[in-house]
Design an enzyme around this catalytic site. Structure first.
Site, PDB file in Angstrom:
ATOM      1  N   ASP A 186       0.839  -1.198   0.000  1.00  0.00           N
ATOM      2  CA  ASP A 186       0.000   0.000   0.000  1.00  0.00           C
ATOM      3  C   ASP A 186       0.873   1.247   0.000  1.00  0.00           C
ATOM      4  O   ASP A 186       2.062   1.201   0.299  1.00  0.00           O
ATOM      5  CB  ASP A 186      -0.881   0.019   1.257  1.00  0.00           C
ATOM      6  CG  ASP A 186      -2.013  -0.991   1.153  1.00  0.00           C
ATOM      7  OD1 ASP A 186      -2.362  -1.366   0.017  1.00  0.00           O
ATOM      8  OD2 ASP A 186      -2.535  -1.402   2.199  1.00  0.00           O
TER       9      ASP A 186
ATOM     10  N   TYR B  13       6.299  -9.219   7.297  1.00  0.00           N
ATOM     11  CA  TYR B  13       5.927  -7.830   7.553  1.00  0.00           C
ATOM     12  C   TYR B  13       6.345  -7.409   8.952  1.00  0.00           C
ATOM     13  O   TYR B  13       6.472  -8.235   9.861  1.00  0.00           O
ATOM     14  CB  TYR B  13       4.409  -7.658   7.479  1.00  0.00           C
ATOM     15  CG  TYR B  13       3.806  -7.847   6.119  1.00  0.00           C
ATOM     16  CD1 TYR B  13       3.698  -6.786   5.233  1.00  0.00           C
ATOM     17  CD2 TYR B  13       3.315  -9.101   5.733  1.00  0.00           C
ATOM     18  CE1 TYR B  13       3.111  -6.961   3.990  1.00  0.00           C
ATOM     19  CE2 TYR B  13       2.731  -9.286   4.486  1.00  0.00           C
ATOM     20  CZ  TYR B  13       2.627  -8.218   3.621  1.00  0.00           C
ATOM     21  OH  TYR B  13       2.054  -8.386   2.398  1.00  0.00           O
TER      22      TYR B  13
ATOM     23  N   TYR C 116      -4.078  -9.636   3.428  1.00  0.00           N
ATOM     24  CA  TYR C 116      -4.106  -8.211   3.758  1.00  0.00           C
ATOM     25  C   TYR C 116      -3.837  -8.050   5.251  1.00  0.00           C
ATOM     26  O   TYR C 116      -4.631  -8.514   6.080  1.00  0.00           O
ATOM     27  CB  TYR C 116      -5.459  -7.607   3.403  1.00  0.00           C
ATOM     28  CG  TYR C 116      -5.745  -7.580   1.922  1.00  0.00           C
ATOM     29  CD1 TYR C 116      -5.281  -6.541   1.116  1.00  0.00           C
ATOM     30  CD2 TYR C 116      -6.492  -8.593   1.319  1.00  0.00           C
ATOM     31  CE1 TYR C 116      -5.541  -6.505  -0.244  1.00  0.00           C
ATOM     32  CE2 TYR C 116      -6.759  -8.570  -0.038  1.00  0.00           C
ATOM     33  CZ  TYR C 116      -6.282  -7.528  -0.821  1.00  0.00           C
ATOM     34  OH  TYR C 116      -6.552  -7.497  -2.159  1.00  0.00           O
TER      35      TYR C 116
END
Ligand SMILES: [Zn+2]
Ligand SMILES: [Zn+2]
Length: 437
Positions: free
Chosen positions: A261, A325, A397
């Site tokens: 993003d 992440y 996500y």
């Protein structure tokens, strides 16, 4: 085998074209082959004619008729006066003279003029022929035939290769020269240059690819300060700019192995990408120098740049890359040490059912994806914040994994803790190339 000499009655094929009907027999060129076949036939017919004249028996007209056809198709060696006087050589309906030296050289020179604009190593000729020629070819085809496209492409290819000192290459040419030898139309298809590597996005707030202004759709308006862009720059633009300058391409396309993003950084070993540069004039570029230029931006860095090919793009689109992440999580309620333990334990090899997040519903189909979280590392920062490292499948996500997206992602961190959590910051630390455990 049967040599179909009768075809010459209908079509006065020149030596080369007649030979092309039997091209797969014997290693010689089509002209030699065609002429040899005609010579043998003509000799046979002349001796037959003599026998008929001596004996007075047999059909002289029929023999003469076939000899006339051979003569009309270019066999000037037939000297008998009945034929020489009344007949003339006709234009071949298949090649219509496209192999004549002056014609083929003219086309080769025209192609070379166009090619001179470009740096390339390999090329291929794509020959286009009119419909009526193709129909004729289909009508007269033999099992041993070579198409006229093939022969023309090869012949003009040889001339271009020698004159320009380049290699013909049918599998992966830098440039395809499209030629219609009948109309003399020529154009180049300059194949893209592919550069692959990995990028790191060091700042938040820029998208991976160029986004059009949503008011003018790229035309430029007051809202976007006449830039046509929604964001002043992007990873794509920062990387592509020095490449476009160096290659003088006309356009580019950025293929990333997934995307982060706008507010997410891409750190660690970077995300694989392929930059496709359309119609480059220059193909040999200094990748190190370009990397330096990109890295000077302070926003994006590139690593491991190398030349790639079209297959790399396909590979990207099919390969789901696992990711690691880093997320900064904010919680409305107080976080306890037990909460942290619970997150770590519960998330080990955890299957997540994720319905398309609300925020991307406008561009993605609404369906439930099944993804896995393999491992989570977490530590508390203060009463309302903790940091997580998450190793999971590509396509999960993370913001929704944390928030739960009003129950659309389950289980989620909010659900596991029964406390409302949101993702405050997100970085991609690692895009894994292969199966990593
Ligand atoms: Zn011909
Ligand atoms: Zn605009």
């Amino acid at each position: 085998m049967e040599i179909n000499i009768e075809i010459l009655k209908k079509y006065p094929l020149c030596h080369r074209c007649f030979g092309r009907l039997y091209a797969k027999l014997l290693h010689t060129n089509n002209f030699e082959r065609g002429k040899a076949l005609k010579l043998v036939k003509a000799m046979e017919l002349e001796s037959l004619l003599k026998k008929i004249e001596e004996s007075g028996e047999g059909n002289k007209d029929e023999v003469l008729e076939l000899l006339k056809c051979l003569y009309r198709s270019g066999l000037k060696e037939i000297k008998i006066k009945e034929i020489k006087e009344g007949e003339k050589i006709e234009e071949c309906p298949w090649c219509r003279g496209i192999f004549e030296k002056s014609h083929i050289e003219e086309l080769a020179n025209k192609a070379i003029e166009l090619l001179k604009e470009y740096e390339f190593d390999t090329f291929m000729v794509g020959t286009h022929i009119p419909k009526e020629i193709k129909e004729l070819e289909e009508e007269i085809e033999t099992p041993y035939m070579e198409s006229i496209r093939q022969e023309f492409g090869r012949e003009i290819g040889k001339i271009i290769a020698v004159k320009m000192n380049k290699q013909p290459d049918k599998t992966n040419p830098d440039i395809v020269v499209h030629i219609n030898p009948y109309t003399k139309d020529i154009y180049l298809q300059v194949n893209p240059l592919f550069i692959k590597g990995r990028y790191r996005k060091l700042v938040r707030g820029i998208p991976q690819t160029h986004w059009h202004c949503r008011f003018c759709r790229g035309k430029g308006c007051e809202k976007c300060n006449f830039t046509g862009k929604r964001y002043p720059t992007s990873v794509e633009e920062i990387i592509a700019e020095p490449f476009m300058k160096a290659t003088k391409g006309t356009n580019e396309k950025f293929h990333g192995a997934g995307r982060e993003d706008i507010d997410v950084r891409m750190l660690g070993n970077g995300r694989p990408f392929v930059l496709e540069i359309k119609e480059p004039k220059i193909r040999k570029i200094d990748l190190n120098k370009i990397a330096e230029e990109v890295n000077k931006s302070g926003m994006v860095e590139v690593l491991n740049l190398e030349y790639g090919n079209r297959k790399d793009v396909v590979f990207f689109k099919n390969e789901p890359h696992k990711k690691t992440y880093r997320a900064l999580v904010e919680c409305e309620e107080k976080i306890t040490d037990e909460d942290i333990e619970k997150v770590i334990e519960t998330c080990e090899n955890l299957t997540i059912y994720q319905r398309t997040p609300k925020r991307v519903l406008h561009r993605r189909a609404d369906l439930t994806r099944i993804r896995k979280v393999y491992k989570v590392w977490a530590h508390k920062i203060d009463d309302n914040h903790f940091e997580m490292k998450i190793f999971c499948d590509g396509g999960l996500y993370i913001k929704e994994l944390i928030s739960g997206d009003d129950g659309r992602t389950s289980p989620s961190i909010s659900e596991i803790l029964n406390k409302k959590c949101i993702c405050k910051e997100l970085d991609v630390l690692e895009v894994h190339d292969e199966e990593t455990s």
